[in-house]
Design an enzyme around this catalytic site. Structure first.
Site, mmCIF file in Angstrom:
data_model
loop_
_atom_site.group_PDB
_atom_site.id
_atom_site.type_symbol
_atom_site.label_atom_id
_atom_site.label_comp_id
_atom_site.label_asym_id
_atom_site.label_seq_id
_atom_site.Cartn_x
_atom_site.Cartn_y
_atom_site.Cartn_z
ATOM 1 N N TYR A 144 0.852 -1.205 0.000
ATOM 2 C CA TYR A 144 0.000 0.000 0.000
ATOM 3 C C TYR A 144 0.885 1.252 0.000
ATOM 4 C CZ TYR A 144 -3.377 3.478 1.729
ATOM 5 O OH TYR A 144 -4.166 4.600 1.881
HETATM 6 N N1 LIG Z 1 -9.531 5.766 5.670
HETATM 7 C C1 LIG Z 1 -8.263 6.009 5.913
HETATM 8 O O1 LIG Z 1 -7.777 5.783 7.034
HETATM 9 C C2 LIG Z 1 -7.396 6.616 4.833
HETATM 10 C C3 LIG Z 1 -6.212 7.253 5.226
HETATM 11 C C4 LIG Z 1 -5.396 7.819 4.253
HETATM 12 C C5 LIG Z 1 -5.751 7.760 2.929
HETATM 13 N N2 LIG Z 1 -6.893 7.131 2.561
HETATM 14 C C6 LIG Z 1 -7.222 7.088 1.119
HETATM 15 O O2 LIG Z 1 -8.480 7.695 0.923
HETATM 16 C C7 LIG Z 1 -9.082 7.183 -0.270
HETATM 17 C C8 LIG Z 1 -10.531 6.849 -0.008
HETATM 18 O O3 LIG Z 1 -10.604 5.823 0.958
HETATM 19 P P1 LIG Z 1 -11.727 5.790 2.111
HETATM 20 O O4 LIG Z 1 -11.024 5.910 3.391
HETATM 21 O O5 LIG Z 1 -12.828 6.719 1.799
HETATM 22 O O6 LIG Z 1 -12.177 4.260 1.997
HETATM 23 P P2 LIG Z 1 -13.525 3.582 1.482
HETATM 24 O O7 LIG Z 1 -14.680 4.047 2.290
HETATM 25 O O8 LIG Z 1 -13.206 2.131 1.453
HETATM 26 O O9 LIG Z 1 -13.700 4.131 -0.006
HETATM 27 C C9 LIG Z 1 -12.886 3.713 -1.060
HETATM 28 C C10 LIG Z 1 -13.573 4.017 -2.361
HETATM 29 O O10 LIG Z 1 -12.716 3.612 -3.439
HETATM 30 C C11 LIG Z 1 -13.511 2.886 -4.357
HETATM 31 N N3 LIG Z 1 -12.771 1.968 -5.208
HETATM 32 C C12 LIG Z 1 -12.015 0.907 -4.864
HETATM 33 N N4 LIG Z 1 -11.537 0.323 -5.979
HETATM 34 C C13 LIG Z 1 -12.035 1.014 -7.037
HETATM 35 C C14 LIG Z 1 -11.921 0.910 -8.448
HETATM 36 N N5 LIG Z 1 -11.225 -0.055 -9.035
HETATM 37 N N6 LIG Z 1 -12.559 1.830 -9.225
HETATM 38 C C15 LIG Z 1 -13.297 2.807 -8.672
HETATM 39 N N7 LIG Z 1 -13.450 2.946 -7.339
HETATM 40 C C16 LIG Z 1 -12.828 2.056 -6.547
HETATM 41 C C17 LIG Z 1 -14.516 2.145 -3.499
HETATM 42 O O11 LIG Z 1 -15.590 1.730 -4.320
HETATM 43 P P3 LIG Z 1 -16.343 0.309 -4.165
HETATM 44 O O12 LIG Z 1 -17.407 0.550 -3.139
HETATM 45 O O13 LIG Z 1 -16.890 0.014 -5.510
HETATM 46 O O14 LIG Z 1 -15.304 -0.679 -3.707
HETATM 47 C C18 LIG Z 1 -14.886 3.261 -2.527
HETATM 48 O O15 LIG Z 1 -15.823 4.128 -3.108
HETATM 49 C C19 LIG Z 1 -8.214 6.001 -0.718
HETATM 50 O O16 LIG Z 1 -7.382 6.407 -1.784
HETATM 51 C C20 LIG Z 1 -7.370 5.697 0.531
HETATM 52 O O17 LIG Z 1 -6.121 5.127 0.192
HETATM 53 C C21 LIG Z 1 -7.737 6.564 3.482
#
Ligand SMILES: NC(=O)c1ccc[n+]([C@@H]2O[C@H](COP(=O)([O-])OP(=O)(O)OC[C@H]3O[C@@H](n4cnc5c(N)ncnc54)[C@H](OP(=O)(O)O)[C@@H]3O)[C@@H](O)[C@H]2O)c1
Length: 263
Positions: A144
């Protein structure tokens, strides 16, 4: 009215960002792999599109749909992503490849599609959602972290390349956020039963529990993304949580101390 194209709006940061931009008067194209997951956003008045960031055709069609309706994308938010966790030895190459497909090549596909329009109109902002893992690479998170480090590297080059066209490139770097991310990352863990790293996986669970009290909400991150999109001269990097500043300190200490801290 300015137009935003946002990926990964089915939950978490993407959904909150779509709602924030909509509330602030932007025309929002909220996208998801399954549009059934974003009917709520459509009911709020947003445009919704099917978009899997690993599909070149979807990326092209989404940008074309915006440009056919309204000329150009003013802000692209590359948010879609997930965490392929596990000790490096435990992650098969195809899973590592899939991690890059989504977290790195996805943003690249969309960036290449929106840039001609942004360059023509001499404005636009590309926001890449990175992570604390774009700065440090803790054990159990190597794959990651590699995807987010690479996204940071690409963003740093791109920012300078497109500056002459008045296009901005911004990294938003959250620490832990209360979303589906953790649960989904747990699903991506390699089978730990036969792993030589089961001790690492146990300590990772403890670490995640202890970090949970420092999480922020997806709305906090959405506010930062919106701030970056509205800024006349945005910063290269926006941190969201205190933990990111701690990560910067960890990153800059000598490796021998950093390794001890990460262990
Ligand atoms: N939460 C944390 O602690 C955290 C911290 C730092 C950075 N981030 C980053 O923030 C971003 C959003 O994550 P989140 O925390 O909001 O998590 P999340 O609630 O799991 O949301 C992730 C989103 O990405 C989508 N996704 C995954 N694979 C995809 C694909 N092939 N094409 C299009 N969409 C896809 C998922 O859609 P589906 O529902 O279709 O799977 C979901 O809408 C990510 O880039 C993550 O690395 C998160």
């Amino acid at each position: 009215m300015k137009t935003a194209l946002i990926t990964g709006c089915s939950s978490g940061i993407g959904r909150a960002t779509a709602e924030r931009f909509h509330d602030e008067g932007w025309r929002v194209y909220a996208t998801a792999r399954d549009t059934d997951d974003i009917t709520g956003l459509s009911e709020q008045g947003m445009e919704t599109l099917e978009l899997d960031v690993t599909e070149d055709g979807d990326c092209g069609a989404a940008v074309e749909a915006v440009e056919d309706d309204h000329d150009t994308v003013d802000c692209l938010v590359n948010n879609a992503g997930y965490g392929q966790m596990g000790a490096v030895e435990d992650v098969p190459v195809e899973d590592m490849h899939q991690q890059m497909e989504v977290n790195l090549y996805g943003p690249q596909r969309l960036t290449r599609r929106v840039l001609p329009g942004m360059r023509d109109q001499e404005s636009g902002t590309i926001v890449n959602v990175s992570s604390i893992a774009g700065q440090i690479s803790p054990p159990g998170m190597g794959v990651y972290s590699a995807s987010k480090h690479a996204l940071e590297a690409v963003s740093d080059s791109l920012r300078v390349e497109v500056a002459d066209f008045d296009v901005d490139v911004v990294l938003v770097e959250p620490g832990p956020v209360e979303t589906e991310f953790g649960g989904r990352a747990d699903e991506e863990y390699p089978d730990a039963e036969d792993s030589a790293y089961s001790k690492l996986y146990t300590s990772q669970e403890e670490r995640d529990d202890s970090l949970s009290r420092f999480t922020v909400t997806p709305e906090d991150v959405a506010e930062t993304i919106h701030e970056a999109a509205e800024a006349d001269s945005p910063k290269a990097r926006y941190t969201v949580t205190w933990s990111f500043r701690a990560a910067r300190i960890v990153r800059n200490v000598p490796p021998v101390i950093r390794d001890r801290l990460l262990r």
